[in-house]
Design an enzyme around this catalytic site. Structure first.
Site, PDB file in Angstrom:
ATOM      1  N   LEU A  17      11.727 -20.700  -4.417  1.00 58.49           N
ATOM      2  CA  LEU A  17      10.829 -19.709  -3.817  1.00 58.49           C
ATOM      3  C   LEU A  17       9.485 -19.834  -4.532  1.00 58.49           C
ATOM      4  CD1 LEU A  17      10.213 -17.011  -2.224  1.00 58.49           C
ATOM      5  CD2 LEU A  17      11.201 -15.786  -4.165  1.00 58.49           C
TER       6      LEU A  17
ATOM      7  N   ASP B 215       0.825  -1.209   0.000  1.00 55.29           N
ATOM      8  CA  ASP B 215       0.000   0.000   0.000  1.00 55.29           C
ATOM      9  C   ASP B 215       0.861   1.263   0.000  1.00 55.29           C
ATOM     10  OD1 ASP B 215      -2.305   1.445  -0.011  1.00 55.29           O
ATOM     11  OD2 ASP B 215      -2.806   1.105   2.094  1.00 55.29           O
TER      12      ASP B 215
ATOM     13  N   HIS C   5       2.905   3.234  -8.932  1.00 55.48           N
ATOM     14  CA  HIS C   5       2.728   1.800  -9.240  1.00 55.48           C
ATOM     15  C   HIS C   5       3.968   1.244  -9.955  1.00 55.48           C
ATOM     16  CE1 HIS C   5      -1.247   2.059  -7.729  1.00 55.48           C
ATOM     17  NE2 HIS C   5      -1.767   2.712  -8.735  1.00 55.48           N
TER      18      HIS C   5
HETATM   19  C1  FPP Z   1      -1.819   0.091  -3.506  1.00 54.34           C
HETATM   20  O1  FPP Z   1      -1.367   1.431  -3.474  1.00 54.34           O
HETATM   21  C2  FPP Z   1      -1.282  -0.583  -4.667  1.00 54.34           C
HETATM   22  C3  FPP Z   1      -2.020  -1.144  -5.702  1.00 54.34           C
HETATM   23  C4  FPP Z   1      -3.482  -1.160  -5.756  1.00 54.34           C
HETATM   24  C5  FPP Z   1      -1.336  -1.763  -6.835  1.00 54.34           C
HETATM   25  C6  FPP Z   1      -0.249  -2.694  -6.394  1.00 54.34           C
HETATM   26  C7  FPP Z   1       0.611  -3.044  -7.513  1.00 54.34           C
HETATM   27  C8  FPP Z   1       1.950  -2.965  -7.457  1.00 54.34           C
HETATM   28  C9  FPP Z   1       2.744  -2.535  -6.300  1.00 54.34           C
HETATM   29  C10 FPP Z   1       2.715  -3.416  -8.589  1.00 54.34           C
HETATM   30  C11 FPP Z   1       3.363  -4.719  -8.227  1.00 54.34           C
HETATM   31  C12 FPP Z   1       3.010  -5.651  -9.235  1.00 54.34           C
HETATM   32  C13 FPP Z   1       3.320  -6.955  -9.255  1.00 54.34           C
HETATM   33  C14 FPP Z   1       2.996  -7.726 -10.467  1.00 54.34           C
HETATM   34  C15 FPP Z   1       3.951  -7.650  -8.122  1.00 54.34           C
HETATM   35  P1  FPP Z   1      -2.443   2.557  -3.623  1.00 54.34           P
HETATM   36  O2  FPP Z   1      -2.642   2.875  -5.055  1.00 54.34           O
HETATM   37  O3  FPP Z   1      -3.702   2.150  -2.912  1.00 54.34           O
HETATM   38  O4  FPP Z   1      -1.747   3.741  -2.867  1.00 54.34           O
HETATM   39  P2  FPP Z   1      -2.477   4.881  -2.040  1.00 54.34           P
HETATM   40  O5  FPP Z   1      -3.192   4.198  -0.904  1.00 54.34           O
HETATM   41  O6  FPP Z   1      -1.354   5.747  -1.578  1.00 54.34           O
HETATM   42  O7  FPP Z   1      -3.414   5.585  -2.970  1.00 54.34           O
END
Ligand code: FPP
Length: 233
Positions: free
Chosen positions: A130, A19, A36
């Site tokens: 892994l 997050d 992202h």
């Molecule tokens: C949450 O941050 C993150 C997501 C919804 C997307 C997660 C995806 C990645 C980290 C890419 C990794 C990918 C792979 C294939 C492992 P948010 O957008 O909710 O952040 P915020 O709460 O600050 O708005």
């Protein structure tokens, strides 16, 4: 292996709620999607650290069933990012003997992403250094409904916990020893609710893109400080 880590009490399975990508980007005046993109790099650092410190299972919450409610442009960007990331890191998985599995209702993902997932799963089916579960269109409640439906279809007249467990998306994965959420939020957000029954929970202020190998070491050290009684005294 670093001396600072106790060999005998390493966790087997660490699960991550990744997050804070959006806030990481906002803080820098960048579009959310930049967060992202950096999030994928942080995920790779976590997988490399898991190999280095001999953790056998990693689960990453990449996209929840609720995430489909985000603006269409962000959903499309994320789907493209997942597709590109699978392509970019295909060799990383095959070369390092890392098994990839998607958990969740992948049938709702774009067709070409489903194809890419299947291909990587097939190519890494026998890998065992892994195991990486990536939760894609995953929700614990959806997982439970899916498991119950499968049990009803099997016409069992008695159901045990083992039967339910065997029908979860995580069937062949041991329960997470610790669930880590970044970005200072204190929730599980529909992630691995049944599997979390005895998991340690750890909430970090760090935004996901800022996760480093040192963060990974800190997480293992925190795990090693916890006293896991599992209902015993
Ligand atoms: C949450 O941050 C993150 C997501 C919804 C997307 C997660 C995806 C990645 C980290 C890419 C990794 C990918 C792979 C294939 C492992 P948010 O957008 O909710 O952040 P915020 O709460 O600050 O708005």
């Amino acid at each position: 292996m670093e001396d600072i880590l106790e060999h005998s009490s390493l966790p087997t399975h660490l699960a991550f709620i990744m997050d804070g990508n959006g806030r990481w980007a906002q803080k820098r005046g960048l579009p959310r999607i930049a967060g992202h993109q950096r999030g994928v790099r942080a995920a790779k650092i976590v997988l490399q650290s898991a190999m280095k410190y001999r953790i056998k299972y990693i689960t990453l919450y990449a996209f929840s069933t609720e995430n489909f409610n985000r603006p269409q442009s962000e959903v499309t960007f994320l789907m493209n990012l997942f597709r590109r990331s699978i392509k970019k890191y295909f060799k990383f998985f095959t070369k390092n003997d890392v098994k990839f599995r998607a958990i969740g209702d992948t049938s709702k993902l774009p067709d070409d992403l489903q194809q890419a997932i299947l291909k990587l799963q097939q190519k890494t089916a026998d890998a065992s250094s892994l195991v990486v579960n990536v939760a894609l269109n995953y929700g614990a409640r959806d997982e439970i409904v899916h498991a119950v439906q499968q049990l009803l279809d099997s016409k069992k007249d008695h159901v045990s916990w083992q039967d339910i467990r065997d029908n979860l998306y995580t069937a062949s994965t041991p329960d997470p020893d610790m669930i880590v959420r970044t970005s200072g939020e204190y929730r599980l957000s529909n992630f691995l609710l049944l599997q979390a029954a005895y998991s340690e929970l750890y909430f970090l202020k760090t935004y996901w893109p800022d996760v480093t190998e040192q963060t990974f070491i800190d997480i293992i050290q925190e795990f090693q400080k916890r006293d896991r009684r599992m209902g015993r005294i």
